[in-house]
Design a protein around this motif. Sequence first.
Motif, PDB file in Angstrom:
ATOM      1  N   GLY A   1      -2.287  12.671 -14.644  1.00  0.00           N
ATOM      2  CA  GLY A   1      -3.702  12.884 -14.401  1.00  0.00           C
ATOM      3  C   GLY A   1      -4.201  12.285 -13.103  1.00  0.00           C
ATOM      4  N   ARG A   2      -3.310  11.893 -12.211  1.00  0.00           N
ATOM      5  CA  ARG A   2      -3.731  11.366 -10.917  1.00  0.00           C
ATOM      6  C   ARG A   2      -2.701  11.736  -9.854  1.00  0.00           C
ATOM      7  NH1 ARG A   2      -1.891   7.559 -14.522  1.00  0.00           N
ATOM      8  NH2 ARG A   2      -0.937   5.608 -13.785  1.00  0.00           N
ATOM      9  N   SER A   3      -3.078  11.518  -8.596  1.00  0.00           N
ATOM     10  CA  SER A   3      -2.236  11.969  -7.492  1.00  0.00           C
ATOM     11  C   SER A   3      -0.970  11.132  -7.379  1.00  0.00           C
ATOM     12  CB  SER A   3      -3.011  11.894  -6.174  1.00  0.00           C
ATOM     13  OG  SER A   3      -3.206  10.529  -5.799  1.00  0.00           O
ATOM     14  N   GLU A   4       0.028  11.689  -6.691  1.00  0.00           N
ATOM     15  CA  GLU A   4       1.255  10.952  -6.451  1.00  0.00           C
ATOM     16  C   GLU A   4       1.003   9.736  -5.565  1.00  0.00           C
ATOM     17  OE1 GLU A   4       3.908  14.021  -5.028  1.00  0.00           O
ATOM     18  OE2 GLU A   4       4.500  14.519  -7.094  1.00  0.00           O
ATOM     19  N   LEU A   5       0.046   9.836  -4.645  1.00  0.00           N
ATOM     20  CA  LEU A   5      -0.300   8.685  -3.811  1.00  0.00           C
ATOM     21  C   LEU A   5      -0.878   7.558  -4.664  1.00  0.00           C
ATOM     22  CD1 LEU A   5      -0.594   7.283  -1.096  1.00  0.00           C
ATOM     23  CD2 LEU A   5      -2.798   8.455  -0.803  1.00  0.00           C
TER      24      LEU A   5
ATOM     25  N   ALA B   1      -0.547   6.572   4.768  1.00  0.00           N
ATOM     26  CA  ALA B   1      -1.528   6.734   3.689  1.00  0.00           C
ATOM     27  C   ALA B   1      -1.346   5.641   2.643  1.00  0.00           C
ATOM     28  CB  ALA B   1      -1.380   8.113   3.055  1.00  0.00           C
ATOM     29  N   LEU B   2      -0.091   5.326   2.315  1.00  0.00           N
ATOM     30  CA  LEU B   2       0.158   4.256   1.358  1.00  0.00           C
ATOM     31  C   LEU B   2      -0.295   2.911   1.916  1.00  0.00           C
ATOM     32  CD1 LEU B   2       1.459   3.402  -1.363  1.00  0.00           C
ATOM     33  CD2 LEU B   2       3.554   2.967  -0.072  1.00  0.00           C
ATOM     34  N   ALA B   3      -0.022   2.673   3.189  1.00  0.00           N
ATOM     35  CA  ALA B   3      -0.439   1.418   3.812  1.00  0.00           C
ATOM     36  C   ALA B   3      -1.948   1.233   3.708  1.00  0.00           C
ATOM     37  CB  ALA B   3      -0.006   1.401   5.277  1.00  0.00           C
ATOM     38  N   ARG B   4      -2.678   2.280   3.944  1.00  0.00           N
ATOM     39  CA  ARG B   4      -4.133   2.206   3.856  1.00  0.00           C
ATOM     40  C   ARG B   4      -4.568   1.914   2.420  1.00  0.00           C
ATOM     41  NH1 ARG B   4      -5.030   7.079   5.196  1.00  0.00           N
ATOM     42  NH2 ARG B   4      -4.740   6.666   7.410  1.00  0.00           N
ATOM     43  N   ALA B   5      -3.849   2.512   1.467  1.00  0.00           N
ATOM     44  CA  ALA B   5      -4.237   2.368   0.067  1.00  0.00           C
ATOM     45  C   ALA B   5      -3.975   0.962  -0.474  1.00  0.00           C
ATOM     46  CB  ALA B   5      -3.495   3.392  -0.778  1.00  0.00           C
ATOM     47  N   VAL B   6      -2.958   0.272   0.060  1.00  0.00           N
ATOM     48  CA  VAL B   6      -2.598  -1.041  -0.507  1.00  0.00           C
ATOM     49  C   VAL B   6      -2.849  -2.190   0.463  1.00  0.00           C
ATOM     50  CG1 VAL B   6      -0.903   0.003  -2.046  1.00  0.00           C
ATOM     51  CG2 VAL B   6      -0.151  -0.898   0.157  1.00  0.00           C
ATOM     52  N   GLY B   7      -3.360  -1.892   1.651  1.00  0.00           N
ATOM     53  CA  GLY B   7      -3.727  -2.958   2.573  1.00  0.00           C
ATOM     54  C   GLY B   7      -2.591  -3.492   3.425  1.00  0.00           C
ATOM     55  N   ILE B   8      -1.593  -2.644   3.734  1.00  0.00           N
ATOM     56  CA  ILE B   8      -0.532  -3.033   4.672  1.00  0.00           C
ATOM     57  C   ILE B   8      -1.063  -2.823   6.090  1.00  0.00           C
ATOM     58  CG2 ILE B   8       1.827  -2.590   5.452  1.00  0.00           C
ATOM     59  CD1 ILE B   8       2.407  -1.463   2.646  1.00  0.00           C
ATOM     60  N   GLU B   9      -1.168  -3.893   6.855  1.00  0.00           N
ATOM     61  CA  GLU B   9      -1.834  -3.805   8.154  1.00  0.00           C
ATOM     62  C   GLU B   9      -0.922  -3.313   9.268  1.00  0.00           C
ATOM     63  OE1 GLU B   9      -3.534  -7.655   8.748  1.00  0.00           O
ATOM     64  OE2 GLU B   9      -5.122  -7.327   7.265  1.00  0.00           O
ATOM     65  N   GLU B  10       0.356  -3.655   9.220  1.00  0.00           N
ATOM     66  CA  GLU B  10       1.301  -3.228  10.257  1.00  0.00           C
ATOM     67  C   GLU B  10       2.655  -2.921   9.607  1.00  0.00           C
ATOM     68  OE1 GLU B  10      -0.249  -5.766  14.148  1.00  0.00           O
ATOM     69  OE2 GLU B  10       1.547  -6.437  13.069  1.00  0.00           O
ATOM     70  N   ILE B  11       3.258  -1.809  10.041  1.00  0.00           N
ATOM     71  CA  ILE B  11       4.602  -1.441   9.581  1.00  0.00           C
ATOM     72  C   ILE B  11       5.516  -1.389  10.796  1.00  0.00           C
ATOM     73  CG2 ILE B  11       6.037   0.343   8.517  1.00  0.00           C
ATOM     74  CD1 ILE B  11       3.574   1.232   6.943  1.00  0.00           C
ATOM     75  N   ARG B  12       6.557  -2.206  10.803  1.00  0.00           N
ATOM     76  CA  ARG B  12       7.509  -2.136  11.911  1.00  0.00           C
ATOM     77  C   ARG B  12       8.891  -1.653  11.471  1.00  0.00           C
ATOM     78  NH1 ARG B  12      10.057  -7.560  13.369  1.00  0.00           N
ATOM     79  NH2 ARG B  12       9.733  -8.969  11.614  1.00  0.00           N
TER      80      ARG B  12
ATOM     81  N   VAL C   1       8.597  -3.050   1.120  1.00  0.00           N
ATOM     82  CA  VAL C   1       8.360  -2.458  -0.192  1.00  0.00           C
ATOM     83  C   VAL C   1       9.133  -1.150  -0.297  1.00  0.00           C
ATOM     84  CG1 VAL C   1       6.126  -3.525  -0.640  1.00  0.00           C
ATOM     85  CG2 VAL C   1       6.208  -1.354   0.587  1.00  0.00           C
ATOM     86  N   VAL C   2       9.806  -0.990  -1.412  1.00  0.00           N
ATOM     87  CA  VAL C   2      10.500   0.251  -1.758  1.00  0.00           C
ATOM     88  C   VAL C   2       9.663   0.942  -2.819  1.00  0.00           C
ATOM     89  CG1 VAL C   2      12.577   1.238  -2.777  1.00  0.00           C
ATOM     90  CG2 VAL C   2      12.764  -0.729  -1.227  1.00  0.00           C
ATOM     91  N   TYR C   3       9.393   2.230  -2.649  1.00  0.00           N
ATOM     92  CA  TYR C   3       8.575   2.928  -3.636  1.00  0.00           C
ATOM     93  C   TYR C   3       9.097   4.342  -3.871  1.00  0.00           C
ATOM     94  CZ  TYR C   3       6.399   5.247   0.423  1.00  0.00           C
ATOM     95  OH  TYR C   3       6.186   5.969   1.568  1.00  0.00           O
ATOM     96  N   ARG C   4       8.859   4.831  -5.075  1.00  0.00           N
ATOM     97  CA  ARG C   4       9.139   6.225  -5.429  1.00  0.00           C
ATOM     98  C   ARG C   4       8.134   6.627  -6.474  1.00  0.00           C
ATOM     99  NH1 ARG C   4       9.478  10.940  -4.715  1.00  0.00           N
ATOM    100  NH2 ARG C   4      11.214  12.301  -5.270  1.00  0.00           N
ATOM    101  N   ALA C   5       7.403   7.705  -6.214  1.00  0.00           N
ATOM    102  CA  ALA C   5       6.358   8.143  -7.141  1.00  0.00           C
ATOM    103  C   ALA C   5       6.219   9.657  -7.074  1.00  0.00           C
ATOM    104  CB  ALA C   5       5.027   7.481  -6.804  1.00  0.00           C
ATOM    105  N   PHE C   6       6.068  10.265  -8.241  1.00  0.00           N
ATOM    106  CA  PHE C   6       5.845  11.709  -8.267  1.00  0.00           C
ATOM    107  C   PHE C   6       5.286  12.153  -9.609  1.00  0.00           C
ATOM    108  CE2 PHE C   6      10.787  11.966  -8.777  1.00  0.00           C
ATOM    109  CZ  PHE C   6      10.730  11.510 -10.075  1.00  0.00           C
ATOM    110  N   ASN C   7       4.720  13.357  -9.602  1.00  0.00           N
ATOM    111  CA  ASN C   7       4.359  14.061 -10.824  1.00  0.00           C
ATOM    112  C   ASN C   7       5.435  15.126 -11.034  1.00  0.00           C
ATOM    113  OD1 ASN C   7       1.925  12.740 -11.578  1.00  0.00           O
ATOM    114  ND2 ASN C   7       0.864  13.796  -9.914  1.00  0.00           N
ATOM    115  N   GLU C   8       6.561  14.687 -11.559  1.00  0.00           N
ATOM    116  CA  GLU C   8       7.725  15.569 -11.610  1.00  0.00           C
ATOM    117  C   GLU C   8       7.721  16.437 -12.861  1.00  0.00           C
ATOM    118  OE1 GLU C   8      12.103  16.529 -12.031  1.00  0.00           O
ATOM    119  OE2 GLU C   8      11.215  14.861 -13.138  1.00  0.00           O
TER     120      GLU C   8
END
Length: 381
Positions: free
Chosen positions: A22-26, A62-73, A105-112
């Motif tokens: 009932g919600r997005s994969e993001l 998009a994930l960084a914005r959603a969880v507050g990750i400020e910089e990804i290197r 962070v390692v992540y995997r998410a879907f509406n499979e």
Amino acid sequence: MAASAKAAIVGIGQTEFSKNSGRSELQLAAEAVRAALADAGLSGRDVDGTVTFTQDTNDELALARAVGIEEIRWASRTPFGGGGASATVEHAAAAVISGMANVVVVYRAFNERSGHRFGQPAQQARSAGFNFYLPYGLDAPTKMYSLWFQRYMHVYGLTNADFGLYSVVARRHAATNPNAWFHGKPITLADHQNSRWIVEPILRLLDCCQESDGGVALVVTTAERARDLRQPLVTVEAATQGNVIDGDVLFNYYHPDIARFPEAEMGARILYETTGLGPADIDVAMLYENFSPVVFYQLEAYGFCKPGEARDFIADGHIDLDGTIPVNTHGGLLGEAYIHGVNNILEAVRQLRGTAANQVSDVRHVLAAAGRSAIILGRGA
């Protein structure tokens, strides 16, 4: 390798596992990542690296914005679908040990199940290999893998009922795991044999993994940093991928002996050589099983039993919770959920922390193998 030079898994998180989130994969990815960071006692500001699958739809920014990750290197993705599940930890460990990132962070998410269903023929057109096989009707994973499994059955004299021996164990473990979709729902071998054929005479419905909605995540940093965080130390003792000539993630037909699994055998050799460990040193095994026969191949490839002996090994209780090598103590992808095998890694961490629903006593080393990638996790001192 010095302990301070090892990577460690310091946080794990997940959503509930369902058939209609009932919600997005993001949103699923963000919920899982936030849970993993909270478990580690960290925040998005501490993270500077991400790893996921090439097939994941969730954009890193998009994930960084959603969880507050400020910089990804450091941002990387692993190929081969579920075969790359353990490779996600390999990527993250490489980043933190090399100094290319501090916290990944390692992540995997879907509406499979409610969204894009991997098991359906319509979506199978993205690989050049399909040009060779679609004319012959090989348009779904069940059909593709069954040709491989059929050779194993022929060589060692197995029937589909023999594969059901594993399905019964997986569902028994799931039945006592509150996180599992099939919590409270064990099956018997008769139930397995009464389930409908998917590919006769090789796979029945209860040989096949679930289609699940949900998200999982884990947090990786160095063992040195991990000692200052809140969870018991879980170290990445070794990690590898196993990709060999003439291999294919779906059409694995061209090895000289397709009753064996060369990619898994390669992974076993590298892990054991790297760590000095052997099959007898592994306390629990998390074995990727999109289909039940894959467990048979991997039990043999990792040396828990000899080629052709997996059927009797399972029948004799060796993979049960009180067996010599408990397998998929959470129920695996057949019993808990199919989140592309990363939920198996979360269970490996729980076993080492001593917090699993079906906890095995005195766990020191756990193998998490996904066919084409594998890791050994250890309980830090």
